[in-house]
Scaffold this motif. Structure first.
Motif, PDB file in Angstrom:
ATOM      1  N   LEU A  65      34.316  41.385  45.477  1.00 41.47           N
ATOM      2  CA  LEU A  65      34.205  40.034  44.950  1.00 41.47           C
ATOM      3  C   LEU A  65      32.949  39.887  44.099  1.00 41.47           C
ATOM      4  O   LEU A  65      32.959  39.190  43.081  1.00 41.47           O
ATOM      5  N   PHE A  66      31.878  40.544  44.495  1.00 43.59           N
ATOM      6  CA  PHE A  66      30.653  40.525  43.695  1.00 43.59           C
ATOM      7  C   PHE A  66      30.928  41.114  42.312  1.00 43.59           C
ATOM      8  O   PHE A  66      30.495  40.589  41.293  1.00 43.59           O
ATOM      9  N   TYR A  67      31.675  42.220  42.262  1.00 45.77           N
ATOM     10  CA  TYR A  67      32.014  42.834  40.979  1.00 45.77           C
ATOM     11  C   TYR A  67      32.857  41.887  40.133  1.00 45.77           C
ATOM     12  O   TYR A  67      32.627  41.751  38.929  1.00 45.77           O
ATOM     13  N   ILE A  68      33.811  41.237  40.746  1.00 44.64           N
ATOM     14  CA  ILE A  68      34.655  40.294  40.014  1.00 44.64           C
ATOM     15  C   ILE A  68      33.798  39.172  39.443  1.00 44.64           C
ATOM     16  O   ILE A  68      33.946  38.791  38.275  1.00 44.64           O
ATOM     17  N   ASP A  69      32.892  38.649  40.262  1.00 44.83           N
ATOM     18  CA  ASP A  69      31.997  37.587  39.789  1.00 44.83           C
ATOM     19  C   ASP A  69      31.134  38.066  38.627  1.00 44.83           C
ATOM     20  O   ASP A  69      30.953  37.352  37.635  1.00 44.83           O
ATOM     21  N   ALA A  70      30.589  39.265  38.743  1.00 41.61           N
ATOM     22  CA  ALA A  70      29.740  39.811  37.681  1.00 41.61           C
ATOM     23  C   ALA A  70      30.555  40.018  36.407  1.00 41.61           C
ATOM     24  O   ALA A  70      30.095  39.707  35.296  1.00 41.61           O
ATOM     25  N   PHE A  71      31.769  40.515  36.554  1.00 44.49           N
ATOM     26  CA  PHE A  71      32.662  40.733  35.420  1.00 44.49           C
ATOM     27  C   PHE A  71      32.918  39.402  34.703  1.00 44.49           C
ATOM     28  O   PHE A  71      32.794  39.312  33.480  1.00 44.49           O
ATOM     29  N   GLN A  72      33.273  38.375  35.467  1.00 44.23           N
ATOM     30  CA  GLN A  72      33.531  37.053  34.889  1.00 44.23           C
ATOM     31  C   GLN A  72      32.280  36.492  34.221  1.00 44.23           C
ATOM     32  O   GLN A  72      32.351  35.919  33.140  1.00 44.23           O
ATOM     33  N   TYR A  73      31.138  36.655  34.872  1.00 42.14           N
ATOM     34  CA  TYR A  73      29.887  36.131  34.346  1.00 42.14           C
ATOM     35  C   TYR A  73      29.578  36.752  32.980  1.00 42.14           C
ATOM     36  O   TYR A  73      29.275  36.055  32.017  1.00 42.14           O
ATOM     37  N   VAL A  74      29.677  38.071  32.904  1.00 43.55           N
ATOM     38  CA  VAL A  74      29.401  38.761  31.636  1.00 43.55           C
ATOM     39  C   VAL A  74      30.416  38.343  30.589  1.00 43.55           C
ATOM     40  O   VAL A  74      30.066  38.041  29.446  1.00 43.55           O
ATOM     41  N   LYS A  75      31.675  38.308  30.970  1.00 42.94           N
ATOM     42  CA  LYS A  75      32.737  37.949  30.020  1.00 42.94           C
ATOM     43  C   LYS A  75      32.545  36.540  29.459  1.00 42.94           C
ATOM     44  O   LYS A  75      32.741  36.303  28.271  1.00 42.94           O
ATOM     45  N   GLU A  76      32.140  35.614  30.302  1.00 40.15           N
ATOM     46  CA  GLU A  76      32.000  34.229  29.873  1.00 40.15           C
ATOM     47  C   GLU A  76      30.681  33.934  29.180  1.00 40.15           C
ATOM     48  O   GLU A  76      30.610  33.066  28.319  1.00 40.15           O
ATOM     49  N   LEU A 124      38.474  48.314  42.184  1.00 38.38           N
ATOM     50  CA  LEU A 124      38.682  47.084  41.420  1.00 38.38           C
ATOM     51  C   LEU A 124      39.274  47.365  40.055  1.00 38.38           C
ATOM     52  O   LEU A 124      40.243  46.738  39.646  1.00 38.38           O
ATOM     53  N   THR A 125      38.698  48.317  39.360  1.00 39.79           N
ATOM     54  CA  THR A 125      39.164  48.571  38.002  1.00 39.79           C
ATOM     55  C   THR A 125      40.557  49.184  37.984  1.00 39.79           C
ATOM     56  O   THR A 125      41.272  49.055  36.989  1.00 39.79           O
ATOM     57  N   LEU A 126      40.954  49.812  39.068  1.00 45.20           N
ATOM     58  CA  LEU A 126      42.303  50.359  39.124  1.00 45.20           C
ATOM     59  C   LEU A 126      43.321  49.307  39.561  1.00 45.20           C
ATOM     60  O   LEU A 126      44.449  49.307  39.091  1.00 45.20           O
ATOM     61  N   ILE A 127      42.887  48.405  40.446  1.00 45.99           N
ATOM     62  CA  ILE A 127      43.814  47.417  40.987  1.00 45.99           C
ATOM     63  C   ILE A 127      43.940  46.195  40.089  1.00 45.99           C
ATOM     64  O   ILE A 127      45.017  45.666  39.876  1.00 45.99           O
ATOM     65  N   LEU A 128      42.822  45.748  39.544  1.00 42.71           N
ATOM     66  CA  LEU A 128      42.822  44.507  38.775  1.00 42.71           C
ATOM     67  C   LEU A 128      42.597  44.781  37.299  1.00 42.71           C
ATOM     68  O   LEU A 128      41.473  44.976  36.869  1.00 42.71           O
ATOM     69  N   PRO A 129      43.635  44.793  36.500  1.00 43.42           N
ATOM     70  CA  PRO A 129      43.457  45.072  35.078  1.00 43.42           C
ATOM     71  C   PRO A 129      42.731  43.961  34.334  1.00 43.42           C
ATOM     72  O   PRO A 129      42.229  44.181  33.264  1.00 43.42           O
ATOM     73  N   SER A 130      42.670  42.798  34.906  1.00 47.85           N
ATOM     74  CA  SER A 130      41.900  41.730  34.269  1.00 47.85           C
ATOM     75  C   SER A 130      41.356  40.808  35.338  1.00 47.85           C
ATOM     76  O   SER A 130      41.891  40.707  36.432  1.00 47.85           O
ATOM     77  N   ALA A 131      40.283  40.137  35.026  1.00 49.73           N
ATOM     78  CA  ALA A 131      39.671  39.214  35.979  1.00 49.73           C
ATOM     79  C   ALA A 131      40.536  37.981  36.196  1.00 49.73           C
ATOM     80  O   ALA A 131      40.370  37.276  37.186  1.00 49.73           O
ATOM     81  N   ALA A 132      41.469  37.728  35.299  1.00 47.91           N
ATOM     82  CA  ALA A 132      42.344  36.564  35.451  1.00 47.91           C
ATOM     83  C   ALA A 132      43.179  36.670  36.720  1.00 47.91           C
ATOM     84  O   ALA A 132      43.454  35.661  37.371  1.00 47.91           O
ATOM     85  N   ILE A 176      33.447  40.137  23.508  1.00 44.47           N
ATOM     86  CA  ILE A 176      33.601  41.444  24.152  1.00 44.47           C
ATOM     87  C   ILE A 176      34.992  41.508  24.779  1.00 44.47           C
ATOM     88  O   ILE A 176      35.467  40.531  25.351  1.00 44.47           O
ATOM     89  N   GLU A 177      35.641  42.634  24.638  1.00 47.71           N
ATOM     90  CA  GLU A 177      36.981  42.831  25.182  1.00 47.71           C
ATOM     91  C   GLU A 177      36.896  43.174  26.672  1.00 47.71           C
ATOM     92  O   GLU A 177      36.007  43.906  27.092  1.00 47.71           O
ATOM     93  N   GLU A 178      37.850  42.664  27.447  1.00 42.91           N
ATOM     94  CA  GLU A 178      37.897  43.003  28.869  1.00 42.91           C
ATOM     95  C   GLU A 178      38.018  44.510  29.065  1.00 42.91           C
ATOM     96  O   GLU A 178      37.392  45.081  29.949  1.00 42.91           O
ATOM     97  N   SER A 179      38.847  45.136  28.237  1.00 44.23           N
ATOM     98  CA  SER A 179      39.042  46.586  28.375  1.00 44.23           C
ATOM     99  C   SER A 179      37.731  47.337  28.150  1.00 44.23           C
ATOM    100  O   SER A 179      37.471  48.345  28.807  1.00 44.23           O
ATOM    101  N   GLN A 180      36.885  46.832  27.254  1.00 44.49           N
ATOM    102  CA  GLN A 180      35.597  47.473  27.007  1.00 44.49           C
ATOM    103  C   GLN A 180      34.696  47.349  28.232  1.00 44.49           C
ATOM    104  O   GLN A 180      34.005  48.300  28.602  1.00 44.49           O
TER     105      GLN A 180
END
Length: 95
Positions: free
Chosen positions: A38-49, A12-20, A55-59
């Protein structure tokens, strides 16, 4: 399960540089067979929002990579380019 999840997180982190990117319907269709991803993407979005501080996406991505690789064994780690330059500079004797 843990190794599978860690592998998917790395992908995920290699393929998708951002959750957008993941919000794109076509991208989501491509990953429908990867529920852990997809669970990781959801968790990423949840934390970000919902994280109470900015918090920066890159962080988030760098932290997830570091945590993932450090959990594998005591010898695996992830370094940002700056950290790698500093480490290799120290190893090569450059100051």
């Amino acid at each position: 399960m843990t190794k599978k999840l860690l592998s998917l997180l790395l992908i995920l982190t290699l393929i998708l540089p951002s959750a957008a990117i993941a919000a794109d319907a076509q991208t989501l269709q491509q990953y429908q067979r990867e529920p852990d991803l997809l669970f990781y993407i959801d968790a990423f979005q949840y934390v970000k929002e919902r994280y109470p501080f900015e918090i920066e996406e890159s962080q988030l991505i760098e932290s997830s990579l570091k945590g993932m690789l450090q959990s594998i064994d005591p010898y695996s780690d992830y370094y940002t380019s700056e950290e790698a330059d500093e480490m290799y500079g120290d190893l090569l004797g450059e100051f």
